[in-house]
Design a protein around this motif. Structure first.
Motif, mmCIF file in Angstrom:
data_model
loop_
_atom_site.group_PDB
_atom_site.id
_atom_site.type_symbol
_atom_site.label_atom_id
_atom_site.label_comp_id
_atom_site.label_asym_id
_atom_site.label_seq_id
_atom_site.Cartn_x
_atom_site.Cartn_y
_atom_site.Cartn_z
ATOM 1 N N LEU A 33 -3.567 2.338 6.708
ATOM 2 C CA LEU A 33 -2.948 1.987 5.435
ATOM 3 C C LEU A 33 -3.991 1.627 4.383
ATOM 4 C CD1 LEU A 33 -0.209 1.702 4.103
ATOM 5 C CD2 LEU A 33 -0.153 -0.692 4.808
ATOM 6 N N ARG A 34 -5.017 0.892 4.771
ATOM 7 C CA ARG A 34 -6.044 0.503 3.794
ATOM 8 C C ARG A 34 -6.777 1.708 3.242
ATOM 9 N NH1 ARG A 34 -9.042 -4.935 6.190
ATOM 10 N NH2 ARG A 34 -7.179 -6.296 6.146
ATOM 11 N N ARG A 35 -7.082 2.659 4.098
ATOM 12 C CA ARG A 35 -7.780 3.851 3.642
ATOM 13 C C ARG A 35 -6.909 4.683 2.702
ATOM 14 N NH1 ARG A 35 -9.593 8.015 8.161
ATOM 15 N NH2 ARG A 35 -7.327 8.321 8.153
ATOM 16 N N GLU A 36 -5.626 4.839 3.054
ATOM 17 C CA GLU A 36 -4.722 5.603 2.204
ATOM 18 C C GLU A 36 -4.489 4.889 0.869
ATOM 19 O OE1 GLU A 36 -3.804 8.568 2.855
ATOM 20 O OE2 GLU A 36 -4.712 8.591 4.838
ATOM 21 N N TYR A 37 -4.433 3.563 0.916
ATOM 22 C CA TYR A 37 -4.270 2.803 -0.322
ATOM 23 C C TYR A 37 -5.488 2.991 -1.235
ATOM 24 C CZ TYR A 37 -4.300 -1.280 -3.396
ATOM 25 O OH TYR A 37 -4.381 -2.110 -4.478
ATOM 26 N N ALA A 38 -6.682 2.977 -0.645
ATOM 27 C CA ALA A 38 -7.900 3.204 -1.436
ATOM 28 C C ALA A 38 -7.899 4.600 -2.056
ATOM 29 C CB ALA A 38 -9.136 3.003 -0.560
ATOM 30 N N LYS A 39 -7.385 5.592 -1.335
ATOM 31 C CA LYS A 39 -7.300 6.946 -1.888
ATOM 32 C C LYS A 39 -6.342 6.993 -3.080
ATOM 33 C CE LYS A 39 -8.338 9.575 2.328
ATOM 34 N NZ LYS A 39 -7.796 10.564 3.300
ATOM 35 N N MET A 40 -5.208 6.302 -2.950
ATOM 36 C CA MET A 40 -4.249 6.282 -4.050
ATOM 37 C C MET A 40 -4.847 5.639 -5.295
ATOM 38 S SD MET A 40 -0.470 5.543 -2.450
ATOM 39 C CE MET A 40 -0.948 4.243 -1.309
ATOM 40 N N HIS A 52 0.077 -3.951 -7.372
ATOM 41 C CA HIS A 52 0.261 -3.880 -5.921
ATOM 42 C C HIS A 52 0.828 -5.192 -5.410
ATOM 43 C CE1 HIS A 52 -1.426 -4.060 -1.647
ATOM 44 N NE2 HIS A 52 -0.485 -3.133 -1.643
ATOM 45 N N THR A 53 1.883 -5.111 -4.614
ATOM 46 C CA THR A 53 2.501 -6.282 -3.993
ATOM 47 C C THR A 53 2.126 -6.300 -2.517
ATOM 48 O OG1 THR A 53 4.350 -6.168 -5.546
ATOM 49 C CG2 THR A 53 4.650 -7.512 -3.570
ATOM 50 N N THR A 54 1.517 -7.392 -2.081
ATOM 51 C CA THR A 54 1.069 -7.497 -0.695
ATOM 52 C C THR A 54 2.228 -7.849 0.229
ATOM 53 O OG1 THR A 54 0.495 -9.830 -0.965
ATOM 54 C CG2 THR A 54 -1.207 -8.209 -1.501
ATOM 55 N N LYS A 55 1.920 -7.908 1.509
ATOM 56 C CA LYS A 55 2.934 -8.248 2.505
ATOM 57 C C LYS A 55 3.439 -9.675 2.333
ATOM 58 C CE LYS A 55 3.705 -7.939 7.513
ATOM 59 N NZ LYS A 55 3.070 -7.629 8.818
ATOM 60 N N GLN A 56 2.584 -10.557 1.812
ATOM 61 C CA GLN A 56 2.964 -11.948 1.590
ATOM 62 C C GLN A 56 3.729 -12.128 0.283
ATOM 63 O OE1 GLN A 56 -0.137 -10.934 2.362
ATOM 64 N NE2 GLN A 56 -0.107 -11.528 4.538
ATOM 65 N N GLY A 57 3.958 -11.046 -0.472
ATOM 66 C CA GLY A 57 4.701 -11.131 -1.715
ATOM 67 C C GLY A 57 3.863 -11.442 -2.935
ATOM 68 N N ARG A 58 2.556 -11.415 -2.832
ATOM 69 C CA ARG A 58 1.676 -11.691 -3.962
ATOM 70 C C ARG A 58 1.434 -10.413 -4.760
ATOM 71 N NH1 ARG A 58 -1.996 -13.580 -1.246
ATOM 72 N NH2 ARG A 58 -3.490 -11.865 -1.220
ATOM 73 N N ARG A 59 1.643 -10.501 -6.076
ATOM 74 C CA ARG A 59 1.464 -9.350 -6.968
ATOM 75 C C ARG A 59 0.055 -9.346 -7.530
ATOM 76 N NH1 ARG A 59 6.109 -6.959 -9.137
ATOM 77 N NH2 ARG A 59 5.066 -6.686 -11.142
ATOM 78 N N ASN A 60 -0.635 -8.245 -7.352
ATOM 79 C CA ASN A 60 -2.004 -8.086 -7.829
ATOM 80 C C ASN A 60 -2.060 -6.944 -8.832
ATOM 81 O OD1 ASN A 60 -2.874 -10.086 -5.989
ATOM 82 N ND2 ASN A 60 -3.173 -8.568 -4.380
ATOM 83 N N HIS A 61 -2.667 -7.207 -9.986
ATOM 84 C CA HIS A 61 -2.897 -6.151 -10.965
ATOM 85 C C HIS A 61 -4.207 -5.454 -10.596
ATOM 86 C CE1 HIS A 61 0.269 -6.973 -14.006
ATOM 87 N NE2 HIS A 61 0.253 -8.161 -13.420
ATOM 88 N N VAL A 62 -4.099 -4.245 -10.068
ATOM 89 C CA VAL A 62 -5.273 -3.517 -9.596
ATOM 90 C C VAL A 62 -6.170 -3.156 -10.780
ATOM 91 C CG1 VAL A 62 -6.078 -1.528 -8.284
ATOM 92 C CG2 VAL A 62 -3.928 -2.650 -7.665
ATOM 93 N N PHE A 63 -5.614 -2.531 -11.797
ATOM 94 C CA PHE A 63 -6.356 -2.244 -13.021
ATOM 95 C C PHE A 63 -5.340 -1.928 -14.110
ATOM 96 C CE2 PHE A 63 -5.833 1.995 -11.298
ATOM 97 C CZ PHE A 63 -5.581 2.778 -12.422
ATOM 98 N N ALA A 64 -5.801 -2.008 -15.340
ATOM 99 C CA ALA A 64 -4.951 -1.698 -16.493
ATOM 100 C C ALA A 64 -5.835 -1.201 -17.620
ATOM 101 C CB ALA A 64 -4.158 -2.924 -16.931
ATOM 102 N N GLY A 110 0.783 -1.225 0.000
ATOM 103 C CA GLY A 110 0.000 0.000 0.000
ATOM 104 C C GLY A 110 0.814 1.274 0.000
ATOM 105 N N GLY A 111 2.091 1.215 -0.436
ATOM 106 C CA GLY A 111 2.963 2.377 -0.422
ATOM 107 C C GLY A 111 3.831 2.465 0.811
ATOM 108 N N LEU A 112 3.642 1.551 1.734
ATOM 109 C CA LEU A 112 4.431 1.593 2.971
ATOM 110 C C LEU A 112 5.907 1.313 2.700
ATOM 111 C CD1 LEU A 112 4.204 1.850 6.099
ATOM 112 C CD2 LEU A 112 3.992 -0.635 6.163
ATOM 113 N N LYS A 113 6.198 0.348 1.807
ATOM 114 C CA LYS A 113 7.577 -0.005 1.499
ATOM 115 C C LYS A 113 8.075 0.628 0.212
ATOM 116 C CE LYS A 113 8.085 -2.724 5.051
ATOM 117 N NZ LYS A 113 9.022 -2.367 6.143
#
Length: 401
Positions: free
Chosen positions: A131-138, A158-170, A15-18
């Motif tokens: 973090l979830r709220r700020e991620y939703a704003k981004m 978006h890459t989660t804490k578990q290392g899974r890559r998610n394509h949010v949109f394209a 979510g932009g933390l790292k």
């Protein structure tokens, strides 16, 4: 976007933390701009003070990169069309250039921010908690730019804490807003929207004073001639009229407004859209329409230089403009008030009639079934007589024995 990028890729880690990274294929940054890139209020978008009256670029205040330096570790990798090789630039927390390393990179720019807010423990704790709220704003901000910049291809990963890559949109960058809406919100949502493209106008009436009112009819006529007729164009998509309100939503999370292709907050226009849509439906849910509307108007009709994020704007005679928008969309949804959905009533009637017919059939089948049961069942008296006769015969045989 101001550099003419055709493709923008945004990478987020936790979510932009790292990590927060933006990669584009724009024109890049000139070498002479390297020292001033992250200085406060340093901008290449304005050449004179008068340019503030006709701003056509997304950024112009020179505050974004400077703020990123103060809040995290910033590295900019860029290459312009005239440079034989790219450069990796690192900056201090004060925005001063402290590193310039040659790297291989095609034409474009990459902005990489890590350790966001870690220099400020209280802010970092607050950011981590929300973090979830700020991620939703981004994500919402990226969707807004993707919806209006239809010729630019956007990819958000978006890459989660578990290392899974998610394509949010394209998005594909086809240049059609309908394709972008389908890519961002889904094809089903896109089919429930109606395109609008019209020019509206409203009269800019200045407030009258007591001195002006004493001037008589001549001044009144002159005053009416001086009223300026302002025009603006409305382009975009809104929810289709539906008597059941199925095209709307229970939350205003898919309402995006733009002024000259710039994402902005328009609370007055948003309230007007919600009121008009809600007045046309009697359903308690789905009271908010889906709106993707771009208001194209003269730059003199609004002021964008209000807040650093440039989301708040001042419109010229906003009330008159809102009333013009209300009348237009009320006329658009007006035919729906004479449309009634009767499918549910017909279905209910047919279901009740079918159930009544089934009950009658069951009542008619019960006597027939009872008659068949009586015919198939053996007569109890005959069975008892046969059993008694068999017993008597066995008894006689025993006596004879």
């Amino acid at each position: 976007l101001d550099a003419g990028a055709k493709a923008i890729r945004v990478l987020l880690n936790q979510g932009g933390l790292k990590l927060l990274q933006v990669v584009d294929d724009g024109s890049g940054i000139m070498v002479e701009d390297f020292p001033l890139l992250c200085e406060r209020f340093a901008t290449s978008k304005l050449s004179s003070f008068d340019d503030l009256q006709s701003i056509a670029t997304f950024g112009f205040r020179g505050e974004a990169l400077s703020s990123m330096c103060a809040l995290g570790d910033l590295i900019v990798t860029t290459c312009s069309a005239g440079d034989p090789i790219g450069r990796s630039l690192s900056y201090s927390s004060q925005g001063e250039l402290k590193g310039n390393v040659p790297v291989a990179r095609p034409v474009g720019t990459t902005v990489r921010v890590t350790n966001l807010f870690q220099r400020l423990p209280v802010r970092f704790k607050e950011f981590k908690r929300n973090l979830r709220r700020e991620y939703a704003k981004m994500v919402g901000l990226l969707q807004a730019y993707a919806l209006v910049c239809t010729k630019t291809r956007f990819i958000c990963v978006h890459t989660t804490k578990q290392g899974r890559r998610n394509h949010v949109f394209a998005t594909q960058g086809s240049g059609r807003m309908a394709d972008t809406i389908a890519a961002v919100f889904g094809a089903k949502q896109a089919r429930q929207l109606q395109q609008v493209d019209d020019t509206l106008s409203y009269s800019n009436k200045p407030a009258s004073t007591d001195t002006e009112q004493e001037g008589g009819e001549e001044q009144e006529e002159q005053k009416q001639e001086e009223h300026e007729q302002l025009k603006f164009q409305v382009i975009g998509y809104v929810s289709k009229p539906s008597p059941e309100g199925r095209t709307g939503r229970s939350a205003a999370d898919r309402q995006h407004f733009f002024v000259n292709h710039r994402p902005v907050d328009m609370p007055v226009i948003q309230r007007v859209m919600n009121d008009v849509f809600r007045s046309m439906h009697s359903v308690a849910t789905a009271q908010y329409p889906v709106c993707v509307l771009d208001f194209v108007m003269d730059t003199a009709a609004y002021d964008i230089n209000v807040t650093p994020n440039k989301r708040t704007i001042f419109l010229r005679d906003e009330k008159a403009m809102a009333e013009a928008v209300r009348q237009y969309f009320a006329a658009l949804y007006q035919p729906m008030q004479s449309t009634f959905q009767v499918r549910q009533l017909t279905t209910f009637y047919e279901a009740a009639k079918k159930q009544e017919q089934q009950e009658q059939d069951e009542e008619a089948e019960q006597p027939e079934q009872q008659g068949q049961d009586q015919e198939e069942a053996p007569t109890p008296s005959l069975s008892r007589k046969r059993k008694r006769s068999d017993d008597d015969d066995s008894g006689d045989d025993d006596n004879n024995d």
